[in-house]
Design a protein around this motif. Structure first.
Motif, PDB file in Angstrom:
ATOM      1  N   ASP A  39       0.798  -1.082  -0.296  1.00 20.31           N
ATOM      2  CA  ASP A  39      -0.015  -0.135  -0.073  1.00 20.31           C
ATOM      3  C   ASP A  39       0.541   0.812   0.113  1.00 20.31           C
ATOM      4  N   MET A  40       0.920   1.837  -1.676  1.00 16.04           N
ATOM      5  CA  MET A  40       1.701   2.543  -1.435  1.00 16.04           C
ATOM      6  C   MET A  40       1.461   4.196  -1.690  1.00 16.04           C
ATOM      7  N   GLY A  41      -0.673   4.186  -1.069  1.00 13.16           N
ATOM      8  CA  GLY A  41      -1.045   4.974  -1.815  1.00 13.16           C
ATOM      9  C   GLY A  41      -1.132   5.991  -2.964  1.00 13.16           C
ATOM     10  N   LEU A  42      -0.732   4.740  -3.817  1.00 15.56           N
ATOM     11  CA  LEU A  42      -1.031   4.999  -5.184  1.00 15.56           C
ATOM     12  C   LEU A  42      -3.075   4.448  -5.911  1.00 15.56           C
ATOM     13  N   ASN A  43      -3.502   4.586  -7.057  1.00 21.65           N
ATOM     14  CA  ASN A  43      -4.144   3.863  -7.838  1.00 21.65           C
ATOM     15  C   ASN A  43      -3.451   2.336  -7.837  1.00 21.65           C
ATOM     16  N   PRO A  44      -4.584   1.135  -8.197  1.00 20.04           N
ATOM     17  CA  PRO A  44      -4.447   0.402  -7.478  1.00 20.04           C
ATOM     18  C   PRO A  44      -4.400  -0.343  -9.457  1.00 20.04           C
ATOM     19  N   GLY A  45      -2.681  -1.213  -8.896  1.00 14.83           N
ATOM     20  CA  GLY A  45      -2.060  -1.721 -10.442  1.00 14.83           C
ATOM     21  C   GLY A  45      -0.846  -1.032 -10.711  1.00 14.83           C
ATOM     22  N   GLU A  46      -0.534   0.454  -9.871  1.00 16.29           N
ATOM     23  CA  GLU A  46       0.502   0.697 -10.157  1.00 16.29           C
ATOM     24  C   GLU A  46       1.807   0.067  -9.353  1.00 16.29           C
ATOM     25  N   ILE A  47       2.793   0.357 -10.556  1.00 18.28           N
ATOM     26  CA  ILE A  47       3.506  -0.499  -9.780  1.00 18.28           C
ATOM     27  C   ILE A  47       5.079   0.231  -9.626  1.00 18.28           C
ATOM     28  N   ARG A  48       5.962   0.234  -8.683  1.00 18.37           N
ATOM     29  CA  ARG A  48       6.463   1.273  -8.089  1.00 18.37           C
ATOM     30  C   ARG A  48       8.133   0.453  -7.857  1.00 18.37           C
ATOM     31  N   LEU A  49       8.946   0.741  -8.272  1.00 15.62           N
ATOM     32  CA  LEU A  49      10.273   0.771  -7.556  1.00 15.62           C
ATOM     33  C   LEU A  49      10.403   1.820  -6.289  1.00 15.62           C
ATOM     34  N   ILE A  50      11.144   0.452  -5.027  1.00 10.91           N
ATOM     35  CA  ILE A  50      11.217   1.593  -3.838  1.00 10.91           C
ATOM     36  C   ILE A  50      12.858   0.822  -3.424  1.00 10.91           C
ATOM     37  N   ASP A  51      13.268   1.924  -3.259  1.00 10.07           N
ATOM     38  CA  ASP A  51      14.804   1.024  -2.357  1.00 10.07           C
ATOM     39  C   ASP A  51      14.975   1.025  -0.688  1.00 10.07           C
ATOM     40  N   PRO A  52      15.080  -0.443  -1.276  1.00 15.39           N
ATOM     41  CA  PRO A  52      14.521  -1.638  -0.171  1.00 15.39           C
ATOM     42  C   PRO A  52      15.122  -0.477   1.216  1.00 15.39           C
ATOM     43  N   GLN A  53      16.891   1.037   1.213  1.00 13.66           N
ATOM     44  CA  GLN A  53      16.824   1.335   2.379  1.00 13.66           C
ATOM     45  C   GLN A  53      15.041   2.468   2.714  1.00 13.66           C
ATOM     46  N   ASP A  54      14.355   2.767   2.092  1.00 14.65           N
ATOM     47  CA  ASP A  54      13.330   3.124   2.450  1.00 14.65           C
ATOM     48  C   ASP A  54      12.152   2.137   2.927  1.00 14.65           C
ATOM     49  N   ILE A  55      12.068   1.147   3.113  1.00 10.52           N
ATOM     50  CA  ILE A  55      10.572   0.341   2.904  1.00 10.52           C
ATOM     51  C   ILE A  55      10.984   0.606   4.303  1.00 10.52           C
ATOM     52  N   ALA A  56      11.250   0.187   5.691  1.00  4.73           N
ATOM     53  CA  ALA A  56      11.280   0.892   6.455  1.00  4.73           C
ATOM     54  C   ALA A  56      10.607   2.464   7.042  1.00  4.73           C
ATOM     55  N   GLU A  57      11.075   3.327   6.538  1.00  7.17           N
ATOM     56  CA  GLU A  57      11.594   5.018   6.810  1.00  7.17           C
ATOM     57  C   GLU A  57      10.161   5.074   6.237  1.00  7.17           C
ATOM     58  N   GLN A  58       9.422   4.614   5.459  1.00  2.54           N
ATOM     59  CA  GLN A  58       8.473   4.890   4.617  1.00  2.54           C
ATOM     60  C   GLN A  58       7.291   4.126   4.884  1.00  2.54           C
ATOM     61  N   PHE A  59       6.678   3.642   6.007  1.00  2.27           N
ATOM     62  CA  PHE A  59       6.203   2.701   6.623  1.00  2.27           C
ATOM     63  C   PHE A  59       5.210   2.440   5.523  1.00  2.27           C
ATOM     64  N   LEU A  60       5.762   1.538   5.047  1.00  2.85           N
ATOM     65  CA  LEU A  60       4.686   0.564   3.817  1.00  2.85           C
ATOM     66  C   LEU A  60       3.657  -0.659   4.211  1.00  2.85           C
ATOM     67  N   MET A  61       2.739  -0.534   3.503  1.00  2.59           N
ATOM     68  CA  MET A  61       1.866  -1.399   4.525  1.00  2.59           C
ATOM     69  C   MET A  61       2.359  -2.769   3.551  1.00  2.59           C
ATOM     70  N   THR A  62       2.777  -4.151   3.956  1.00  5.47           N
ATOM     71  CA  THR A  62       2.161  -5.384   3.697  1.00  5.47           C
ATOM     72  C   THR A  62       1.971  -5.909   4.928  1.00  5.47           C
ATOM     73  N   THR A  63       1.149  -7.356   4.661  1.00  3.89           N
ATOM     74  CA  THR A  63       0.405  -8.317   5.306  1.00  3.89           C
ATOM     75  C   THR A  63       1.291  -9.334   6.335  1.00  3.89           C
ATOM     76  N   HIS A  64       2.377  -8.968   6.027  1.00  2.95           N
ATOM     77  CA  HIS A  64       3.350  -9.884   6.568  1.00  2.95           C
ATOM     78  C   HIS A  64       4.090  -9.815   7.726  1.00  2.95           C
TER      79      HIS A  64
END
Length: 151
Positions: free
Chosen positions: A65-90
Motif C-alpha cells: 500500500d503506497m497510496g497510489l491507484n490500484p495496479g501501479e508498480i513502483r520501484l522502492i529503495d530497499p532502505q526506504d521500506i521501513a522509513e516510509q511505513f509501507l504497509m504489507t500483510t506479512h
C-alpha cells in the motif's frame, strides 16, 4: 551469477496474491534467467536459501500500500521500506529481510504493486492481475525491473 526473484504474498487474501501469481506464471513459463522463490506470507523463511544462492540480484515483488491507484508498480529503495511505513500483510517487515541479506546480495530491487482489495477469500482484482502480467513480461530483460518508476 544467479538472479533471484522472491515473490511475496498470500493468494488467499485478494490482491495480496500478486507475488504468488507471478511465481506461478514464472514456474509455468519461465522468463529470463530468474531463480524463482515463492516466499508466501513469510519470506523471512527463505533467507538461508537465498544466502546459499549468493545472487548477484534479488528482486522482491509484493503488494504494497503506497497510496497510489490500484495496479501501479513502483520501484522502492530497499532502505526506504521501513522509513516510509509501507504497509504489507506479512509477519515481519521486508526491511528485516533486506537487512539480513545485505552482505550476501550485490543488488536488491523491491517492486511494490498497489493493491485494491486485500481481504480473506476476495478474488484478485483485474488491475492487479494486469500489473502482474506487465511485470512478468518485463522479466525477459534482466535490467527491466530497475526501469519501473521510483516511489
Amino acid at each position: 551469477m544467479t538472479d533471484v526473484l522472491l515473490c511475496v504474498g498470500n493468494s488467499m487474501m485478494g490482491d495480496d496474491g500478486a507475488g504468488p501469481l507471478l511465481a506461478d506464471m514464472c514456474r509455468q513459463q519461465p522468463r529470463g534467467n530468474w531463480r524463482v522463490i515463492d516466499g508466501g506470507s513469510a519470506p523471512e523463511n527463505d533467507i538461508v536459501a537465498i544466502r546459499e544462492l549468493r545472487p548477484a540480484r534479488l528482486l522482491i515483488v509484493d503488494a504494497t500500500d503506497m497510496g497510489l491507484n490500484p495496479g501501479e508498480i513502483r520501484l522502492i529503495d530497499p532502505q526506504d521500506i521501513a522509513e516510509q511505513f509501507l504497509m504489507t500483510t506479512h509477519n515481519m517487515p521486508l526491511s528485516y529481510l533486506v537487512d539480513q541479506l545485505r552482505e550476501d546480495v550485490q543488488q536488491v530491487w523491491f517492486l511494490g504493486i498497489q493493491p485494491d482489495i486485500v481481504g480473506f477469500s476476495y478474488p484478485m482484482t483485474p488491475a492487479i492481475r494486469n500489473a502482474v502480467v506487465t511485470l512478468y513480461a518485463s522479466l525477459e530483460d534482466r535490467d527491466a525491473p530497475g526501469r519501473f518508476p521510483a516511489l
